[in-house]
Design an enzyme around this catalytic site. Sequence first.
Site, PDB file in Angstrom:
ATOM      1  N   VAL A  29       0.830  -1.214   0.000  1.00 19.18           N
ATOM      2  CA  VAL A  29       0.000   0.000   0.000  1.00 19.18           C
ATOM      3  C   VAL A  29       0.861   1.260   0.000  1.00 19.18           C
ATOM      4  CG1 VAL A  29      -1.622   1.349   1.380  1.00 19.18           C
ATOM      5  CG2 VAL A  29      -2.009  -1.091   1.031  1.00 19.18           C
ATOM      6  N   ALA A  65     -15.877 -19.913  -7.676  1.00 19.73           N
ATOM      7  CA  ALA A  65     -15.539 -20.900  -6.647  1.00 19.73           C
ATOM      8  C   ALA A  65     -14.068 -21.268  -6.801  1.00 19.73           C
ATOM      9  CB  ALA A  65     -16.418 -22.125  -6.821  1.00 19.73           C
ATOM     10  N   THR A  82      -5.486  -0.461   7.314  1.00 23.24           N
ATOM     11  CA  THR A  82      -6.810  -0.940   7.709  1.00 23.24           C
ATOM     12  C   THR A  82      -6.825  -1.101   9.231  1.00 23.24           C
ATOM     13  OG1 THR A  82      -7.003  -2.102   5.617  1.00 23.24           O
ATOM     14  CG2 THR A  82      -8.477  -2.818   7.396  1.00 23.24           C
ATOM     15  N   GLU A 105      -4.082  -5.926  -4.854  1.00 24.41           N
ATOM     16  CA  GLU A 105      -2.763  -6.328  -5.328  1.00 24.41           C
ATOM     17  C   GLU A 105      -2.925  -6.924  -6.717  1.00 24.41           C
ATOM     18  OE1 GLU A 105      -0.645  -8.788  -2.494  1.00 24.41           O
ATOM     19  OE2 GLU A 105      -1.106  -7.366  -0.906  1.00 24.41           O
ATOM     20  N   LEU A 159      -7.259  -0.613  -2.794  1.00 26.14           N
ATOM     21  CA  LEU A 159      -6.566  -1.183  -3.955  1.00 26.14           C
ATOM     22  C   LEU A 159      -6.491  -2.703  -3.873  1.00 26.14           C
ATOM     23  CD1 LEU A 159      -3.517  -2.260  -3.110  1.00 26.14           C
ATOM     24  CD2 LEU A 159      -3.004   0.175  -3.112  1.00 26.14           C
ATOM     25  N   CYS A 200      -5.052  -9.531   3.503  1.00 28.19           N
ATOM     26  CA  CYS A 200      -6.172  -8.684   3.938  1.00 28.19           C
ATOM     27  C   CYS A 200      -7.411  -9.459   4.378  1.00 28.19           C
ATOM     28  CB  CYS A 200      -6.528  -7.703   2.833  1.00 28.19           C
ATOM     29  SG  CYS A 200      -5.228  -6.483   2.593  1.00 28.19           S
TER      30      CYS A 200
HETATM   31  P1  NAD Z   1       3.268  -4.617   4.260  1.00 27.95           P
HETATM   32  O1  NAD Z   1       3.502  -5.603   5.351  1.00 27.95           O
HETATM   33  O2  NAD Z   1       3.551  -5.014   2.849  1.00 27.95           O
HETATM   34  O3  NAD Z   1       4.128  -3.301   4.556  1.00 27.95           O
HETATM   35  C1  NAD Z   1       4.160  -2.638   5.773  1.00 27.95           C
HETATM   36  C2  NAD Z   1       5.500  -1.892   5.885  1.00 27.95           C
HETATM   37  O4  NAD Z   1       5.466  -1.045   7.043  1.00 27.95           O
HETATM   38  C3  NAD Z   1       6.703  -2.808   6.048  1.00 27.95           C
HETATM   39  O5  NAD Z   1       7.633  -2.529   5.027  1.00 27.95           O
HETATM   40  C4  NAD Z   1       7.249  -2.431   7.437  1.00 27.95           C
HETATM   41  O6  NAD Z   1       8.661  -2.537   7.524  1.00 27.95           O
HETATM   42  C5  NAD Z   1       6.781  -1.004   7.596  1.00 27.95           C
HETATM   43  N1  NAD Z   1       6.727  -0.509   8.978  1.00 27.95           N
HETATM   44  C6  NAD Z   1       6.262  -1.138  10.085  1.00 27.95           C
HETATM   45  N2  NAD Z   1       6.358  -0.324  11.169  1.00 27.95           N
HETATM   46  C7  NAD Z   1       6.890   0.849  10.736  1.00 27.95           C
HETATM   47  C8  NAD Z   1       7.199   2.092  11.368  1.00 27.95           C
HETATM   48  N3  NAD Z   1       6.975   2.290  12.665  1.00 27.95           N
HETATM   49  N4  NAD Z   1       7.724   3.070  10.607  1.00 27.95           N
HETATM   50  C9  NAD Z   1       7.949   2.888   9.292  1.00 27.95           C
HETATM   51  N5  NAD Z   1       7.658   1.744   8.632  1.00 27.95           N
HETATM   52  C10 NAD Z   1       7.136   0.739   9.346  1.00 27.95           C
HETATM   53  O7  NAD Z   1       1.778  -4.133   4.416  1.00 27.95           O
HETATM   54  P2  NAD Z   1       0.695  -3.762   3.275  1.00 27.95           P
HETATM   55  O8  NAD Z   1       0.230  -5.000   2.590  1.00 27.95           O
HETATM   56  O9  NAD Z   1       1.210  -2.615   2.475  1.00 27.95           O
HETATM   57  O10 NAD Z   1      -0.510  -3.255   4.193  1.00 27.95           O
HETATM   58  C11 NAD Z   1      -0.439  -2.065   4.956  1.00 27.95           C
HETATM   59  C12 NAD Z   1      -1.816  -1.749   5.504  1.00 27.95           C
HETATM   60  O11 NAD Z   1      -2.724  -1.490   4.431  1.00 27.95           O
HETATM   61  C13 NAD Z   1      -2.460  -2.890   6.306  1.00 27.95           C
HETATM   62  O12 NAD Z   1      -3.221  -2.345   7.337  1.00 27.95           O
HETATM   63  C14 NAD Z   1      -3.349  -3.565   5.286  1.00 27.95           C
HETATM   64  O13 NAD Z   1      -4.443  -4.227   5.891  1.00 27.95           O
HETATM   65  C15 NAD Z   1      -3.827  -2.378   4.482  1.00 27.95           C
HETATM   66  N6  NAD Z   1      -4.225  -2.712   3.110  1.00 27.95           N
HETATM   67  C16 NAD Z   1      -3.498  -3.609   2.381  1.00 27.95           C
HETATM   68  C17 NAD Z   1      -3.868  -3.894   1.069  1.00 27.95           C
HETATM   69  C18 NAD Z   1      -3.099  -4.902   0.256  1.00 27.95           C
HETATM   70  O14 NAD Z   1      -3.610  -5.319  -0.794  1.00 27.95           O
HETATM   71  N7  NAD Z   1      -1.892  -5.307   0.655  1.00 27.95           N
HETATM   72  C19 NAD Z   1      -4.969  -3.244   0.502  1.00 27.95           C
HETATM   73  C20 NAD Z   1      -5.668  -2.306   1.257  1.00 27.95           C
HETATM   74  C21 NAD Z   1      -5.283  -2.047   2.567  1.00 27.95           C
END
Ligand code: NAD
Length: 433
Positions: free
Chosen positions: A11, A253, A121, A153, A151, A261
Amino acid sequence: MRIAVIGTGYVGLVAGTCFAESGNTVTCVDIDEDKIRRLREGEVPIYEPGLEELLKRNVADDRLHFTTKYEDAIPGADAVFIAVGTPPDEDGSADLKYVLAAAQSIAEHMTGYTVIVDKSTVPVGTARKVKERASQHTKLEFDVVSNPEFLKEGAAIDDFLKPDRVVIGSESAKAAEVMDELYAPFVRTGNPIIHMDIESAELTKYAANAMLATRISFMNEIANICTRVGANVDKVRKGIGSDARIGSRFLFAGLGYGGSCFPKDVKAVVRTAQNANYDFKILQAVEDVNERQKRLLFELVEGHFGSDLSGKHFAIWGLSFKPNTDDMREAPAVVVINALLAAGATVRVYDPEAMEEAKHRHLGETVAYATNPMNALDGADALILVTEWNEFRRPDFDAVKERLKTPIVFDGRNIYSRKRLEESGYTYFGIGT
Ligand code: NAD
């Protein structure tokens, strides 16, 4: 505008890149030094179609920067997006430690009015907690806004640049104005920016994912009935999807949902409901059905070959939790493969993008890795299709047959025609078809 994005995962990296693409100056912060080093060297640490090109262009144009230091990103930023992970706690609720740590670091480095945006989220009430934590570390004026991300992936760039809608939860007109300005370039075709209170915005994201997960589990249950009564889920899908109230998308299915997520968000909503003294019966069932569905392909294999699979060898096509991503978090492939290995089988796998991820995080040396789809098949007792990447859709089944020891296909995504395969001498197993 000057923007900071905290977290460079699926994200954060997409959001940062797209905000730079629309002309803002963006600095992305991550505590993972290796990730930031790779990004600075021009390497994109995840596979997301179109991301690399966009990212490199904006780095070259000096609008997109990467750092491990909050002090390089926060001072002077108009808006700071928190896009760190929110993994499930032991009890299923979202673990907010990364979000709150980010909120504190932002507050410590702010130099003036800042809009702090919850993009991760997060459960209802998190914006209030972010505000509390930040207030303990700054005397400067700031607002906290909820702006959940929708979004997908595999199509993340398009989803971000052309969102179906943007949801903004805010109590402050000033913050809402900053958000409107930031998103204006992405909604020029008229898709809405929907403003609401913070709690509703926080719940909207969970409700969306819970609804989508429910559709998947619902169709998987229909498929399981189809198997028992001699119906075909693909025909049922077309039959119901043409009803405008139902719609045709997201009705396939298969082997159940995975990824970072749906599993965690369904758990989090169940937990949120429990905390509010409400028993969310449907969602608990959605999760149970999904867990069962992930094992279904293995059960079909077991049903055909018996429970002792020693001496049996299988080819697996697809590892990522869905096509067009290298993400293997909660991927059904891991469940299928581990069950096969536990029953004594050996496995050779192929995936266009997720093999590094599999080697380093999820499967290690427990399986053999093929260099292309065809050489995964050599000597296998059956082909097991787990992820429906495009390149697996139309294989040369005569050539496939020559490589397999026995012509058997377990199709976990119903992408092949039973009729055509059976006419070519294959034994075919699908999901409710
Ligand atoms: P991810 O695990 O790919 O990335 C998270 C990043 O945050 C990691 O690189 C980590 O090192 C970094 N991080 C953690 N603590 C930190 C801090 N204190 N300071 C700076 N960086 C820090 O996660 P993601 O898949 O990008 O998801 C992020 C959020 O968005 C989640 O809450 C997820 O539910 C939500 N989300 C994800 C998607 C998806 O498709 N992946 C879609 C919509 C929403």
